[in-house]
Design an enzyme around this catalytic site. Structure first.
Site, short mmCIF file in Angstrom:
data_model
loop_
_atom_site.label_atom_id
_atom_site.label_comp_id
_atom_site.label_asym_id
_atom_site.label_seq_id
_atom_site.Cartn_x
_atom_site.Cartn_y
_atom_site.Cartn_z
N HIS A 60 0.85 -1.19 0.00
CA HIS A 60 0.00 0.00 0.00
C HIS A 60 0.88 1.24 0.00
CE1 HIS A 60 0.18 -0.92 4.51
NE2 HIS A 60 0.83 0.21 4.38
P1 TYD Z 1 -2.23 -2.93 7.56
O1 TYD Z 1 -1.49 -1.67 7.73
O2 TYD Z 1 -3.30 -2.99 6.52
O3 TYD Z 1 -1.17 -4.10 7.31
P2 TYD Z 1 -0.69 -4.79 5.95
O4 TYD Z 1 -0.81 -3.78 4.85
O5 TYD Z 1 0.72 -5.20 6.24
O6 TYD Z 1 -1.56 -5.96 5.77
O7 TYD Z 1 -2.85 -3.32 8.95
C1 TYD Z 1 -3.53 -4.54 9.16
C2 TYD Z 1 -4.69 -4.30 10.10
O8 TYD Z 1 -4.23 -3.74 11.34
C3 TYD Z 1 -5.71 -3.33 9.54
O9 TYD Z 1 -6.99 -3.90 9.75
C4 TYD Z 1 -5.62 -2.09 10.39
C5 TYD Z 1 -4.93 -2.56 11.65
N1 TYD Z 1 -3.99 -1.53 12.14
C6 TYD Z 1 -4.38 -0.68 13.15
O10 TYD Z 1 -5.52 -0.76 13.67
N2 TYD Z 1 -3.51 0.27 13.60
C7 TYD Z 1 -2.27 0.39 13.06
O11 TYD Z 1 -1.49 1.29 13.50
C8 TYD Z 1 -1.88 -0.48 11.98
C9 TYD Z 1 -0.51 -0.35 11.34
C10 TYD Z 1 -2.76 -1.42 11.57
#
Ligand code: TYD
Length: 144
Positions: A60
């Site tokens: 992303h």
């Molecule tokens: P995400 O940043 O989408 O991780 P990736 O792209 O590596 O899969 O985060 C995964 C999940 O965690 C998403 O549902 C949101 C949650 N999240 C939070 O609630 N707070 C945060 O600071 C982060 C980084 C993620």
């Protein structure tokens, strides 16, 4: 330090050497402080762990977020993409941090088993700061 999402380049992202205190027999300590090692104000810290081998994470981009990505344990690769150029960094030293500016598509993969990816971030979690579609990301980079 300020980068517009539209104009940022992978060359604006750099590997930083973190403060390291040695002790030959008792391990090491690395330290990060606002306004010293970290070139932004840290508002949030999170870490990724238990990533199964072969999985990739974090495909992303962010509109406003600055991040410092550290392999606190083990290793993984981070591929950065500004819509024109891609650069891949192997993170495998707990005393190095990859600074990522806004407007960069980033993917993490090749996690070693037991690795921990520590991320220091300039903003609290905001779902609408994410760009999760690569086509939308390219559209932002080209048209703002
Ligand atoms: P995400 O940043 O989408 O991780 P990736 O792209 O590596 O899969 O985060 C995964 C999940 O965690 C998403 O549902 C949101 C949650 N999240 C939070 O609630 N707070 C945060 O600071 C982060 C980084 C993620």
């Amino acid at each position: 330090m300020y980068f517009e999402m539209k104009n940022s380049k992978v060359y604006d992202c750099t590997m930083l050497e973190l403060d390291r205190h040695h002790s030959n027999r008792k391990g090491n300590i690395s330290v990060m402080e606002n306004d010293k090692t970290v070139p932004f104000q840290v508002k949030r810290l999170y870490y990724l762990y238990d990533v199964p081998g072969g999985e990739s994470r974090g495909a992303h981009g962010h509109k406003r977020l600055y991040q410092l990505i550290i392999a606190a344990s083990g290793s993984f690769s981070v591929t950065l993409d500004d819509g024109e150029v891609k650069r891949t960094f192997l993170l495998n030293r707990p005393y190095q941090g990859l600074m990522v500016v806004p407007g960069i598509w980033r993917t993490l993969d090749d996690f070693s088993s037991g690795s921990v990816c520590l991320v220091l971030a300039s903003e609290q979690y905001e779902a609408d700061d994410y760009i999760r579609s690569y086509d939308e990301f390219l559209n932002y980079k080209r048209n703002g």
